[in-house]
Design a protein around this motif. Sequence first.
Motif, PDB file in Angstrom:
ATOM      1  N   PRO A 193     -31.940  13.112  12.250  1.00 15.91           N
ATOM      2  CA  PRO A 193     -30.881  13.511  11.322  1.00 15.91           C
ATOM      3  C   PRO A 193     -30.517  12.423  10.328  1.00 15.91           C
ATOM      4  O   PRO A 193     -29.876  12.698   9.310  1.00 15.91           O
ATOM      5  CB  PRO A 193     -29.704  13.806  12.260  1.00 15.91           C
ATOM      6  CG  PRO A 193     -29.943  12.917  13.442  1.00 15.91           C
ATOM      7  CD  PRO A 193     -31.440  12.869  13.608  1.00 15.91           C
ATOM      8  N   SER A 194     -30.909  11.195  10.600  1.00 16.02           N
ATOM      9  CA  SER A 194     -30.564  10.055   9.749  1.00 16.02           C
ATOM     10  C   SER A 194     -31.690   9.766   8.763  1.00 16.02           C
ATOM     11  O   SER A 194     -32.865  10.043   9.047  1.00 16.02           O
ATOM     12  CB  SER A 194     -30.335   8.813  10.613  1.00 16.02           C
ATOM     13  OG  SER A 194     -30.272   7.641   9.830  1.00 16.02           O
TER      14      SER A 194
ATOM     15  N   THR B 156     -31.250   2.066  -5.166  1.00 20.73           N
ATOM     16  CA  THR B 156     -31.318   3.153  -4.182  1.00 20.73           C
ATOM     17  C   THR B 156     -30.998   2.668  -2.771  1.00 20.73           C
ATOM     18  O   THR B 156     -30.693   3.482  -1.897  1.00 20.73           O
ATOM     19  CB  THR B 156     -32.690   3.840  -4.209  1.00 20.73           C
ATOM     20  OG1 THR B 156     -33.712   2.890  -3.888  1.00 20.73           O
ATOM     21  CG2 THR B 156     -32.970   4.445  -5.580  1.00 20.73           C
ATOM     22  N   ILE B 157     -31.029   1.355  -2.534  1.00 21.25           N
ATOM     23  CA  ILE B 157     -30.572   0.826  -1.244  1.00 21.25           C
ATOM     24  C   ILE B 157     -29.064   0.990  -1.134  1.00 21.25           C
ATOM     25  O   ILE B 157     -28.539   1.310  -0.058  1.00 21.25           O
ATOM     26  CB  ILE B 157     -30.991  -0.652  -1.075  1.00 21.25           C
ATOM     27  CG1 ILE B 157     -32.516  -0.778  -1.099  1.00 21.25           C
ATOM     28  CG2 ILE B 157     -30.419  -1.230   0.218  1.00 21.25           C
ATOM     29  CD1 ILE B 157     -33.023  -2.202  -1.035  1.00 21.25           C
ATOM     30  N   LEU B 158     -28.343   0.798  -2.245  1.00 26.49           N
ATOM     31  CA  LEU B 158     -26.902   1.053  -2.234  1.00 26.49           C
ATOM     32  C   LEU B 158     -26.628   2.530  -1.992  1.00 26.49           C
ATOM     33  O   LEU B 158     -25.708   2.895  -1.251  1.00 26.49           O
ATOM     34  CB  LEU B 158     -26.273   0.615  -3.560  1.00 26.49           C
ATOM     35  CG  LEU B 158     -26.437  -0.850  -3.975  1.00 26.49           C
ATOM     36  CD1 LEU B 158     -25.648  -1.130  -5.246  1.00 26.49           C
ATOM     37  CD2 LEU B 158     -26.008  -1.795  -2.861  1.00 26.49           C
ATOM     38  N   THR B 159     -27.433   3.389  -2.605  1.00 28.27           N
ATOM     39  CA  THR B 159     -27.307   4.829  -2.385  1.00 28.27           C
ATOM     40  C   THR B 159     -27.537   5.154  -0.910  1.00 28.27           C
ATOM     41  O   THR B 159     -26.805   5.959  -0.304  1.00 28.27           O
ATOM     42  CB  THR B 159     -28.314   5.583  -3.263  1.00 28.27           C
ATOM     43  OG1 THR B 159     -28.103   5.227  -4.628  1.00 28.27           O
ATOM     44  CG2 THR B 159     -28.174   7.082  -3.104  1.00 28.27           C
ATOM     45  N   LEU B 160     -28.551   4.548  -0.323  1.00 29.43           N
ATOM     46  CA  LEU B 160     -28.839   4.729   1.096  1.00 29.43           C
ATOM     47  C   LEU B 160     -27.662   4.256   1.950  1.00 29.43           C
ATOM     48  O   LEU B 160     -27.249   4.944   2.894  1.00 29.43           O
ATOM     49  CB  LEU B 160     -30.102   3.956   1.464  1.00 29.43           C
ATOM     50  CG  LEU B 160     -30.439   3.856   2.953  1.00 29.43           C
ATOM     51  CD1 LEU B 160     -30.767   5.219   3.527  1.00 29.43           C
ATOM     52  CD2 LEU B 160     -31.613   2.885   3.164  1.00 29.43           C
ATOM     53  N   ALA B 161     -27.112   3.095   1.612  1.00 26.46           N
ATOM     54  CA  ALA B 161     -25.998   2.548   2.388  1.00 26.46           C
ATOM     55  C   ALA B 161     -24.787   3.470   2.333  1.00 26.46           C
ATOM     56  O   ALA B 161     -24.109   3.679   3.357  1.00 26.46           O
ATOM     57  CB  ALA B 161     -25.628   1.165   1.864  1.00 26.46           C
ATOM     58  N   MET B 162     -24.497   4.037   1.171  1.00 29.30           N
ATOM     59  CA  MET B 162     -23.376   4.966   1.072  1.00 29.30           C
ATOM     60  C   MET B 162     -23.619   6.208   1.917  1.00 29.30           C
ATOM     61  O   MET B 162     -22.703   6.725   2.558  1.00 29.30           O
ATOM     62  CB  MET B 162     -23.124   5.320  -0.397  1.00 29.30           C
ATOM     63  CG  MET B 162     -22.548   4.166  -1.203  1.00 29.30           C
ATOM     64  SD  MET B 162     -22.013   4.624  -2.870  1.00 29.30           S
ATOM     65  CE  MET B 162     -23.588   4.879  -3.685  1.00 29.30           C
ATOM     66  N   THR B 163     -24.846   6.674   1.934  1.00 25.24           N
ATOM     67  CA  THR B 163     -25.190   7.828   2.762  1.00 25.24           C
ATOM     68  C   THR B 163     -24.981   7.522   4.233  1.00 25.24           C
ATOM     69  O   THR B 163     -24.363   8.306   4.968  1.00 25.24           O
ATOM     70  CB  THR B 163     -26.654   8.241   2.506  1.00 25.24           C
ATOM     71  OG1 THR B 163     -26.822   8.554   1.117  1.00 25.24           O
ATOM     72  CG2 THR B 163     -27.040   9.441   3.342  1.00 25.24           C
TER      73      THR B 163
END
Length: 280
Positions: A3-4, A246-253
Amino acid sequence: MPPSPLVSTAWLADHLGDPGIVVFDTTKYLPNEPKDGLGEFRAAHIPGARFFDIDDVADPETDLPHMVPTPGRFAAKMAALGVSNASFCVFYDQKGLSSAARGWWMMGLFGHDAAAILDGGLPKWRAEGRPTAEGDPAPATPATFRPDWRPTRVRGVGDILANLATGAELVLDARAAARFRAQAPEPRAGMRAGHIPGSANLPYTELLAPDQTLLPPDQLRARLAAAGVDGSRPVVTSCGTGVTATILTLAMTLAGLPAGAVYDGSWTEWGGRPDTPVET
């Protein structure tokens, strides 16, 4: 499937070779790094992995690096790499976590959420004594991929210029603090130094543990909150060329926050133009 958007090295080792699993090395080195991602891939990669070239899965009609391609081009490239809408894609890179998130984000941009990033990447895989392969991968069996384009997940320079007046979105820059503050040169010749006016800085390296895995969600939330990200204001992530953003995007997710959008051209576009304002 998990799920992650992160999978562990143990999970991948257990599922390597499963039907429908496609593993990609997504490494991209900066112009000032004397390495070639494909060459390093040929020297050592996770068995069965293919190479996801972000300079090829990109818009060929712009002089900006690895910009988002059209849905048609993305679909054709994925099909040629053996990715169908039933595939589960795992992205990793040779540095730990630097460019793999770009592959994961692009899949989501085109409507394919069955994708994840290998936490810790190739360095963690090798540190655990897991096997690697050499040479080129076996040719992929061509597939059919149907893209479902999600344009709200990406921003262009016009959007960022308009945001200067409204301040509706927080621009969060993943570059190193010295680059953000114009205290270090950009890795690409001819770029101005500094940052987009009103933007905040959260170097992506501050979200990684020493082994290049992502920090736990509570620590990610704390670091994002310190940079002004708490879910109350939409976020647009930026960096040098739209990769580590996109690492920041990943972290927010992972932190349970809205993922926002990515400024695709990032500093290479903004800092390379003479008509965009810059703060230092």
